[in-house]
Design an enzyme around this catalytic site. Structure first.
Site, PDB file in Angstrom:
ATOM      1  N   ASN A  14       0.861  -1.186   0.000  1.00  0.00           N
ATOM      2  CA  ASN A  14       0.000   0.000   0.000  1.00  0.00           C
ATOM      3  C   ASN A  14       0.893   1.231   0.000  1.00  0.00           C
ATOM      4  O   ASN A  14       1.973   1.218   0.605  1.00  0.00           O
ATOM      5  CB  ASN A  14      -0.867   0.000   1.266  1.00  0.00           C
ATOM      6  CG  ASN A  14      -1.798   1.200   1.343  1.00  0.00           C
ATOM      7  OD1 ASN A  14      -2.433   1.563   0.356  1.00  0.00           O
ATOM      8  ND2 ASN A  14      -1.874   1.822   2.512  1.00  0.00           N
ATOM      9  N   HIS A  64       0.942   4.993   1.362  1.00  0.00           N
ATOM     10  CA  HIS A  64       0.216   5.780   2.357  1.00  0.00           C
ATOM     11  C   HIS A  64       0.899   7.140   2.508  1.00  0.00           C
ATOM     12  O   HIS A  64       2.127   7.200   2.668  1.00  0.00           O
ATOM     13  CB  HIS A  64       0.218   5.041   3.705  1.00  0.00           C
ATOM     14  CG  HIS A  64      -0.541   5.782   4.761  1.00  0.00           C
ATOM     15  ND1 HIS A  64      -1.921   5.819   4.793  1.00  0.00           N
ATOM     16  CD2 HIS A  64      -0.122   6.547   5.795  1.00  0.00           C
ATOM     17  CE1 HIS A  64      -2.309   6.568   5.801  1.00  0.00           C
ATOM     18  NE2 HIS A  64      -1.245   7.018   6.438  1.00  0.00           N
ATOM     19  N   SER A  75       4.867   6.554   2.594  1.00  0.00           N
ATOM     20  CA  SER A  75       5.447   5.244   2.894  1.00  0.00           C
ATOM     21  C   SER A  75       4.844   4.191   1.979  1.00  0.00           C
ATOM     22  O   SER A  75       3.644   4.220   1.696  1.00  0.00           O
ATOM     23  CB  SER A  75       5.117   4.834   4.340  1.00  0.00           C
ATOM     24  OG  SER A  75       5.529   5.819   5.273  1.00  0.00           O
ATOM     25  N   ASP A 112      -2.735   0.282   7.883  1.00  0.00           N
ATOM     26  CA  ASP A 112      -1.518   1.085   7.669  1.00  0.00           C
ATOM     27  C   ASP A 112      -0.402   0.732   8.657  1.00  0.00           C
ATOM     28  O   ASP A 112       0.372   1.603   9.079  1.00  0.00           O
ATOM     29  CB  ASP A 112      -1.842   2.589   7.770  1.00  0.00           C
ATOM     30  CG  ASP A 112      -2.849   3.037   6.714  1.00  0.00           C
ATOM     31  OD1 ASP A 112      -2.865   2.444   5.622  1.00  0.00           O
ATOM     32  OD2 ASP A 112      -3.614   3.972   6.987  1.00  0.00           O
TER      33      ASP A 112
HETATM   34  C1  GRF Z   1      -2.560   8.948  -2.577  1.00  0.00           C
HETATM   35  O1  GRF Z   1      -2.272  10.086  -1.825  1.00  0.00           O
HETATM   36  C2  GRF Z   1      -2.190   7.716  -1.809  1.00  0.00           C
HETATM   37  O2  GRF Z   1      -1.057   7.873  -1.026  1.00  0.00           O
HETATM   38  C3  GRF Z   1      -3.391   7.524  -0.942  1.00  0.00           C
HETATM   39  O3  GRF Z   1      -4.478   7.885  -1.741  1.00  0.00           O
HETATM   40  C4  GRF Z   1      -4.059   8.786  -2.754  1.00  0.00           C
HETATM   41  C5  GRF Z   1      -4.417   8.190  -4.066  1.00  0.00           C
HETATM   42  O4  GRF Z   1      -4.218   9.052  -5.129  1.00  0.00           O
HETATM   43  N1  GRF Z   1      -3.432   6.178  -0.415  1.00  0.00           N
HETATM   44  P1  GRF Z   1      -4.400   8.540  -6.624  1.00  0.00           P
HETATM   45  O5  GRF Z   1      -5.780   7.938  -6.758  1.00  0.00           O
HETATM   46  O6  GRF Z   1      -3.328   7.540  -6.923  1.00  0.00           O
HETATM   47  O7  GRF Z   1      -4.256   9.770  -7.461  1.00  0.00           O
END
Ligand code: GRF
Length: 222
Positions: free
Chosen positions: A110, A112, A139, A148
């Protein structure tokens, strides 16, 4: 010849991380191929992006299932059909239940937007600002049943600047998130990094601290 390492991407939203991965693969920076894009949201921009690129897509809407377990099972049954080597949660905005995590244990990451273990969950940029942090970041971590909380493979840092609000900070971080995700997926696809429920290994040795993305988009040891 297209690389054999198979990626399934899960996304609920705009899909900018998916786009970054697609571009990095096309540019030869990530030796992998995307074999499917999966979502809980039919209207996700990520799905439109994937369809436009001719990728296999599958959507399973939570409202069509009795509970989280049933929805997870349906979504991950679809994921299983593409036989992924790695599942990349790239803005997949649902908690994934323990059964689904166990089913694909050690094959799911994931991205995050915080320097975990700081700020799991939502509103990470606002939380970093409220805490007065001078440095924020993102991360890439292994997915485990707790939210997370899996072992962290790699991070990127960005400065918090005077006058930042959550949107400004998010906008500064996003392109660095993209570079981080691509570099982390490349390490996994190359077989150099391996995920375990309690650790990440690099070149056969447990990481004692997350790798860090430098300004030239390389991951370096702590
Ligand atoms: C990103 O900020 C990611 O870190 C978080 O959700 C957002 C997704 O953005 N988990 P996208 O859909 O890839 O533009």
């Amino acid at each position: 010849m297209s690389p054999s390492f198979r990626l399934a991407v899960l996304a609920s939203g705009r899909g900018s991380n998916l786009r970054a991965l697609m571009q990095a693969i096309d540019a030869g920076r990530v030796p992998a191929r995307i074999v499917g894009v999966f979502s809980d949201k039919p209207a996700a921009a990520a799905i439109a992006l994937a369809n436009d690129a001719g990728l296999f897509t599958a959507i399973r809407r939570p409202a069509d299932y009795a509970d989280r377990e049933a929805h997870d099972a349906a979504l991950f049954d679809a994921v299983a059909t593409v036989q992924p080597d790695l599942i990349v949660c790239a803005g997949y905005l649902r908690i994934i239940g323990a059964a689904a995590v166990r089913r694909f244990g050690n094959r799911m990451i994931n991205i995050h937007p915080s320097l975990l273990p700081k700020y799991p969950g939502l509103h990470t940029h606002a939380k970093a600002l409220a805490a007065g942090d001078a440095v924020h970041g993102a991360s890439v971590h292994a997915v485990i049943p707790a939210l997370d909380a899996g072992p962290v493979l790699a991070q990127v840092h960005v400065p918090v600047r005077p006058g930042d609000d959550a949107d400004a900070l998010a906008a500064r971080l996003l392109p660095r998130e993209h570079a981080l995700l691509c570099a982390a997926v490349a390490l996994l696809a190359e077989g150099r990094a391996r995920l375990f429920p309690d650790r990440v290994e690099l070149d056969g040795r447990p990481l004692t601290a997350p790798l860090r993305l430098d300004d030239t988009d390389r991951l370096t040891g702590a």
